[in-house]
Write a protein that holds these residues in place. Structure first.
Motif, short mmCIF file in Angstrom:
data_model
loop_
_atom_site.label_atom_id
_atom_site.label_comp_id
_atom_site.label_asym_id
_atom_site.label_seq_id
_atom_site.Cartn_x
_atom_site.Cartn_y
_atom_site.Cartn_z
N LEU A 1 -32.27 -90.39 15.37
CA LEU A 1 -32.88 -91.07 16.31
C LEU A 1 -34.02 -91.81 15.47
CD1 LEU A 1 -32.51 -89.23 19.64
CD2 LEU A 1 -31.15 -91.04 18.77
N ASP A 2 -34.64 -92.98 16.17
CA ASP A 2 -35.81 -93.61 15.37
C ASP A 2 -36.87 -92.55 15.75
OD1 ASP A 2 -36.20 -95.55 13.91
OD2 ASP A 2 -36.70 -97.02 15.64
N PRO A 3 -37.53 -92.13 14.86
CA PRO A 3 -38.68 -91.00 14.92
C PRO A 3 -39.80 -91.68 15.89
CG PRO A 3 -38.10 -90.82 12.62
CD PRO A 3 -37.37 -92.26 13.21
N GLN A 4 -40.23 -90.88 16.74
CA GLN A 4 -41.35 -91.37 17.72
C GLN A 4 -42.60 -90.58 17.54
OE1 GLN A 4 -40.84 -94.03 19.85
NE2 GLN A 4 -38.76 -94.33 18.98
N PRO A 5 -43.78 -90.97 17.75
CA PRO A 5 -44.86 -90.21 17.63
C PRO A 5 -44.92 -88.77 18.38
CG PRO A 5 -45.79 -92.48 18.02
CD PRO A 5 -43.90 -92.39 18.20
N GLU A 6 -44.16 -88.84 19.51
CA GLU A 6 -44.00 -87.65 20.53
C GLU A 6 -43.24 -86.57 19.75
OE1 GLU A 6 -43.47 -90.59 21.63
OE2 GLU A 6 -41.48 -90.74 22.52
N ASP A 7 -42.43 -87.11 18.83
CA ASP A 7 -41.63 -85.89 18.33
C ASP A 7 -42.34 -85.00 17.32
OD1 ASP A 7 -39.08 -87.36 19.12
OD2 ASP A 7 -39.03 -88.31 17.18
N LEU A 8 -43.59 -85.59 16.99
CA LEU A 8 -44.33 -84.82 15.93
C LEU A 8 -44.97 -83.72 16.87
CD1 LEU A 8 -45.62 -87.57 13.62
CD2 LEU A 8 -43.95 -85.91 13.03
N ALA B 1 -39.32 -94.76 8.12
CA ALA B 1 -39.02 -95.53 6.98
C ALA B 1 -38.05 -94.74 6.01
CB ALA B 1 -40.35 -95.76 6.02
N CYS B 2 -37.38 -93.46 6.35
CA CYS B 2 -36.45 -92.71 5.65
C CYS B 2 -35.28 -92.73 6.49
CB CYS B 2 -37.06 -91.42 5.37
SG CYS B 2 -38.80 -91.44 4.45
N PRO B 3 -34.71 -93.85 7.07
CA PRO B 3 -33.33 -93.60 8.11
C PRO B 3 -32.10 -93.17 7.33
CG PRO B 3 -33.70 -95.92 7.26
CD PRO B 3 -34.88 -95.41 6.58
N PRO B 4 -31.18 -92.72 8.00
CA PRO B 4 -29.75 -92.33 7.41
C PRO B 4 -29.49 -93.18 6.20
CG PRO B 4 -29.72 -91.97 9.85
CD PRO B 4 -31.11 -92.71 9.46
N GLY B 5 -29.18 -92.82 5.03
CA GLY B 5 -28.85 -93.56 3.76
C GLY B 5 -29.49 -92.69 2.69
N HIS B 6 -29.64 -93.30 1.61
CA HIS B 6 -29.76 -92.76 0.38
C HIS B 6 -31.50 -92.16 0.56
CE1 HIS B 6 -30.69 -96.84 -0.88
NE2 HIS B 6 -31.63 -96.29 -1.52
N ASP B 7 -32.17 -92.81 1.47
CA ASP B 7 -33.74 -92.19 1.37
C ASP B 7 -33.97 -91.17 2.52
OD1 ASP B 7 -34.69 -93.64 -0.69
OD2 ASP B 7 -34.99 -95.29 0.18
N HIS B 8 -32.84 -90.86 3.32
CA HIS B 8 -32.94 -90.11 4.49
C HIS B 8 -33.69 -88.86 4.46
CE1 HIS B 8 -30.23 -88.64 8.24
NE2 HIS B 8 -31.60 -88.79 8.32
N GLN B 9 -34.81 -88.58 5.34
CA GLN B 9 -35.39 -87.12 5.59
C GLN B 9 -34.76 -86.96 6.81
OE1 GLN B 9 -36.65 -85.71 3.25
NE2 GLN B 9 -37.37 -87.06 1.90
N VAL B 10 -33.55 -85.94 6.83
CA VAL B 10 -33.16 -85.45 8.33
C VAL B 10 -34.18 -84.85 9.21
CG1 VAL B 10 -31.38 -84.00 9.37
CG2 VAL B 10 -30.96 -85.22 7.11
N CYS B 11 -34.30 -85.24 10.34
CA CYS B 11 -35.31 -84.56 11.20
C CYS B 11 -34.91 -83.32 11.43
CB CYS B 11 -35.27 -85.33 12.62
SG CYS B 11 -36.43 -84.83 13.89
N GLY B 12 -35.87 -82.34 11.36
CA GLY B 12 -35.59 -80.87 11.75
C GLY B 12 -35.57 -80.54 13.09
N ILE B 13 -35.58 -81.45 14.00
CA ILE B 13 -35.23 -81.09 15.49
C ILE B 13 -33.84 -81.45 15.53
CG2 ILE B 13 -36.12 -81.42 17.85
CD1 ILE B 13 -38.92 -82.08 16.66
N PRO B 14 -32.93 -80.80 15.84
CA PRO B 14 -31.58 -81.01 15.83
C PRO B 14 -31.46 -82.23 16.81
CG PRO B 14 -32.03 -78.72 15.88
CD PRO B 14 -33.12 -79.27 15.94
N GLU B 15 -31.80 -82.13 17.97
CA GLU B 15 -31.65 -83.04 19.30
C GLU B 15 -32.01 -84.47 18.96
OE1 GLU B 15 -32.88 -80.33 19.62
OE2 GLU B 15 -34.48 -80.35 20.89
N ARG B 16 -32.90 -84.55 17.82
CA ARG B 16 -33.66 -85.99 17.46
C ARG B 16 -32.99 -86.64 16.13
NH1 ARG B 16 -38.59 -84.74 20.01
NH2 ARG B 16 -37.88 -83.43 21.67
N MET B 17 -32.13 -85.72 15.53
CA MET B 17 -31.62 -86.19 13.97
C MET B 17 -30.97 -87.57 14.29
SD MET B 17 -29.56 -82.95 12.86
CE MET B 17 -30.16 -81.39 12.29
#
Ligand SMILES: CC(C)(COP(=O)(O)OP(=O)(O)OC[C@H]1O[C@@H](n2cnc3c(N)ncnc32)[C@H](O)[C@@H]1OP(=O)(O)O)[C@@H](O)C(=O)NCCC(=O)NCCS
Length: 289
Positions: free
Chosen positions: A43-50, A25-41
């Motif tokens: 991309l739609d976050p998936q449960p397995e990313d966690l 719910a925080c995709p690229p844009g003004h609410d963006h939380q950049v994924c801390g795993i570079p290769e997943r930045m």
């Protein structure tokens, strides 16, 4: 609002899909939380990313998940934060404060020295929250992406995917250009067993440029590309990169992404020239623990 309670995702695995949805719910844009795993930045976050994170802290209000902060691996001394992602704008500050306090305690006791976080330059509230927790901006980082679908196959003289005999020559180029990286330790064969692909450019029987690419499926990721110092300025990186794009396209990869410091003039020129689009810019913010 009921009292805020913190939980660790390891203790509440049933909340994994909800936590991934919160980051989504925080995709690229003004609410963006950049994924801390570079290769997943990006991309739609998936449960397995966690599951690839060192830990994920959750904030619960009653039974509702209202915040999450993921701790992503970066180095033996430093972690990258992903978040905090928070559902309620009005209560963002106290939720973030509780998550950050808990993260600090956990990271200190695990022996880490500092934290970093990539903050999309459009997300001013995330920047303000991090500043209030002692973070300061270091440098800007650009994220680039290039689609590989329908890329015409091209033969590039001197370009090829690496085999084992090439590893010492590739390591020589990568270590010279990225002396602080542990990519070549314990060895490139180990990295290849982890999923990396290495590519090289040869000129008169000498490896003059090399690259490491990770990931497959959703998107591949150019982790590093370098030309040996004595051969820079000859546009060899363009040759190597065009070979990489064709080789990755043959693997049915849809796109390739990368991150690079905004002040790396030569590298930014290379990506702009090679058909990459700049997706966003993030400030790299750091704080001691
Ligand atoms: C980024 C890098 C791969 C570019 O490789 P390259 O093949 O030397 O790039 P180019 O020949 O296209 O040179 C890029 C620009 O820098 C200039 N330049 C860079 N190094 C130079 C040198 N030693 N002498 C003269 N000009 C140089 C070029 O004039 C060129 O500018 P232009 O496009 O306006 O003509 C290389 O500089 C490098 O290995 N850097 C260290 C590793 C790194 O930062 N990698 C990228 C991040 S992953």
């Amino acid at each position: 609002m009921p009292a805020l309670v913190l939980a660790d995702l390891d203790q509440r695995p049933e909340l994994r899909p909800a936590a991934a949805a919160l980051f989504a719910a925080c995709p690229p844009g003004h609410d963006h939380q950049v994924c801390g795993i570079p290769e997943r930045m990006g991309l739609d976050p998936q449960p397995e990313d966690l599951t690839d994170c060192l830990g994920v802290l959750l904030a619960l209000s009653g039974i509702r998940l209202v915040g999450a902060l993921a701790l992503c691996p970066y180095s033996a001394q430093q972690v990258t934060l992903w978040g905090p992602a928070i559902t309620e704008r009005a209560n963002a500050k106290p939720i973030a404060a509780k998550l950050m306090r808990e993260a600090r305690v956990a990271l200190r006791s695990a022996g880490y020295e500092s934290m970093r976080c990539l903050v999309d330059t459009r997300n001013r509230s995330a920047r303000a929250i991090l500043q209030s927790h002692g973070f300061s901006a270091w440098k800007d980082n650009h994220l680039y992406e290039r689609h590989l679908v329908r890329l015409a196959a091209s033969e590039v003289t001197g370009f090829r995917a690496a085999s084992k005999v090439d590893h010492p020559g590739i390591a020589r180029v990568l270590v010279e250009s990225f002396p602080e990286s542990d990519h070549c330790q314990p060895g490139l064969a180990t990295r290849e067993s982890e999923g990396f692909r290495h590519y090289l450019l040869e000129d008169r029987d000498r490896i003059v440029a090399a690259a490491a690419v990770d990931g497959i499926g959703r998107r591949s990721w150019l982790k590093m590309i370098a030309v040996e110092r004595q051969n820079r300025g000859r546009k060899l990186s363009r040759k190597l990169l065009s070979g990489i794009l064709a080789a990755e396209a043959k693997l049915q990869v849809r796109s390739i992404g990368l991150e690079v410091l905004a002040d790396n003039v030569e590298a930014n020129a290379l990506y702009a020239h090679s058909g990459f689009d700049r997706k966003w810019t993030a400030a790299i913010m750091t704080a001691a623990l």
